[in-house]
Design a protein around this motif. Structure first.
Motif, mmCIF file in Angstrom:
data_model
loop_
_atom_site.group_PDB
_atom_site.id
_atom_site.type_symbol
_atom_site.label_atom_id
_atom_site.label_comp_id
_atom_site.label_asym_id
_atom_site.label_seq_id
_atom_site.Cartn_x
_atom_site.Cartn_y
_atom_site.Cartn_z
ATOM 1 N N GLU A 1 45.160 -52.859 21.169
ATOM 2 C CA GLU A 1 43.800 -53.363 21.050
ATOM 3 C C GLU A 1 42.851 -52.238 20.637
ATOM 4 O O GLU A 1 42.994 -51.093 21.064
ATOM 5 C CB GLU A 1 43.344 -53.958 22.387
ATOM 6 C CG GLU A 1 44.141 -55.182 22.823
ATOM 7 C CD GLU A 1 43.916 -56.368 21.903
ATOM 8 O OE1 GLU A 1 42.810 -56.487 21.345
ATOM 9 O OE2 GLU A 1 44.843 -57.179 21.746
ATOM 10 N N THR A 2 41.895 -52.582 19.792
ATOM 11 C CA THR A 2 40.911 -51.600 19.365
ATOM 12 C C THR A 2 39.591 -52.298 19.074
ATOM 13 O O THR A 2 39.561 -53.446 18.642
ATOM 14 C CB THR A 2 41.376 -50.843 18.105
ATOM 15 O OG1 THR A 2 40.385 -49.878 17.736
ATOM 16 C CG2 THR A 2 41.597 -51.795 16.944
ATOM 17 N N SER A 3 38.517 -51.590 19.321
ATOM 18 C CA SER A 3 37.176 -52.099 19.008
ATOM 19 C C SER A 3 36.404 -51.035 18.235
ATOM 20 O O SER A 3 35.228 -50.790 18.487
ATOM 21 C CB SER A 3 36.426 -52.481 20.299
ATOM 22 O OG SER A 3 36.332 -51.350 21.155
ATOM 23 N N GLU A 4 37.115 -50.383 17.321
ATOM 24 C CA GLU A 4 36.523 -49.309 16.526
ATOM 25 C C GLU A 4 37.003 -49.431 15.088
ATOM 26 O O GLU A 4 37.890 -50.236 14.779
ATOM 27 C CB GLU A 4 36.914 -47.953 17.121
ATOM 28 C CG GLU A 4 38.429 -47.745 17.217
ATOM 29 C CD GLU A 4 38.796 -46.454 17.924
ATOM 30 O OE1 GLU A 4 38.031 -45.476 17.779
ATOM 31 O OE2 GLU A 4 39.823 -46.407 18.599
ATOM 32 N N PRO A 5 36.398 -48.679 14.173
ATOM 33 C CA PRO A 5 36.865 -48.728 12.783
ATOM 34 C C PRO A 5 38.373 -48.488 12.712
ATOM 35 O O PRO A 5 38.908 -47.626 13.414
ATOM 36 C CB PRO A 5 36.076 -47.603 12.113
ATOM 37 C CG PRO A 5 34.822 -47.480 12.923
ATOM 38 C CD PRO A 5 35.245 -47.767 14.336
#
Length: 219
Positions: free
Chosen positions: A108-112
């Protein structure tokens, strides 16, 4: 006065209409020309039959057309080769981060995520898994694998200040008259991260950016 029933001037004998040489009732006499034509047709038919016989005396069978051989399927691409990486980039163009294999691979990621995408493409090439273009550039720079010339398979780094501080990265798929064509993740920036997708570009999309290139090692 000439007797019409007497001998002709050529010496022919008169024909008895009721004699043995008289034509059968209801049948026209066959002329010599018709007889010769009929005989020629019979001879021609016999020649055709003879021509259709093989030396063994059996009728020749016309050859059956053989279909062309099927084109063999291309061999499987070698993992980590330039062709394999370019093919995978082409197959994934247009896919979003949400539900993508690179998200499952990275987590999971919430960055560019442009660096996540290219490091996933290069997962067989010893490239560090990272979401940070700066970290990716630093690893290639440490190995002496950075420069200013685009080529297929190179990574293109976009910087607004120092070259070694890139904010975005993509993969060069081809070069036309010195202009790189790329496949890049994390576009467009106007969408939330999970909705952004992989795009193809015919030229670098950020004209004001400083461009530099990294050269991964391929199998």
């Amino acid at each position: 006065m000439i007797d019409p029933h007497g001998p002709s001037l050529r010496g022919d004998q008169p024909t008895d209409p009721d004699g043995p040489d008289a034509p059968a009732p209801g049948r026209r006499p066959v002329s010599r020309r018709s007889f010769l034509l009929a005989g020629g047709a019979v001879l021609a038919g016999g020649a055709a039959v003879v021509a259709g016989l093989s030396r063994s005396g059996q009728p020749e069978v016309p050859p059956v057309a053989t279909p062309p051989p099927e084109t063999p399927a291309p061999s499987e691409l070698v993992p980590g080769s330039l062709d394999a990486v370019l093919a995978e980039a082409g197959r994934t163009a247009g896919r979003r981060l949400l539900g993508s294999p690179w998200r499952a691979w990275f987590g999971e990621t919430s960055e560019p995520w442009s660096a996540i995408y290219v490091t996933w493409l290069l997962r067989e090439n010893g490239v560090q898994r990272t979401a940070d273009p700066v970290t990716l550039y630093a690893g290639l720079q440490r190995d002496g694998r950075v420069g200013s010339d685009p080529e297929p398979g190179a990574l293109v780094f976009y910087s607004r200040g120092e070259v070694n501080r890139p904010h975005h990265v993509g993969l060069v798929t081809s070069v036309t008259r010195g202009v790189p064509q790329t496949v890049e993740g994390d576009h467009p920036f106007s969408l939330p991260y999970p909705e952004r997708f992989v795009r193809r570009y015919a030229r670098p999309w950020e004209e004001q950016a400083l461009l530099s290139y990294g050269y991964p090692a391929y199998a």
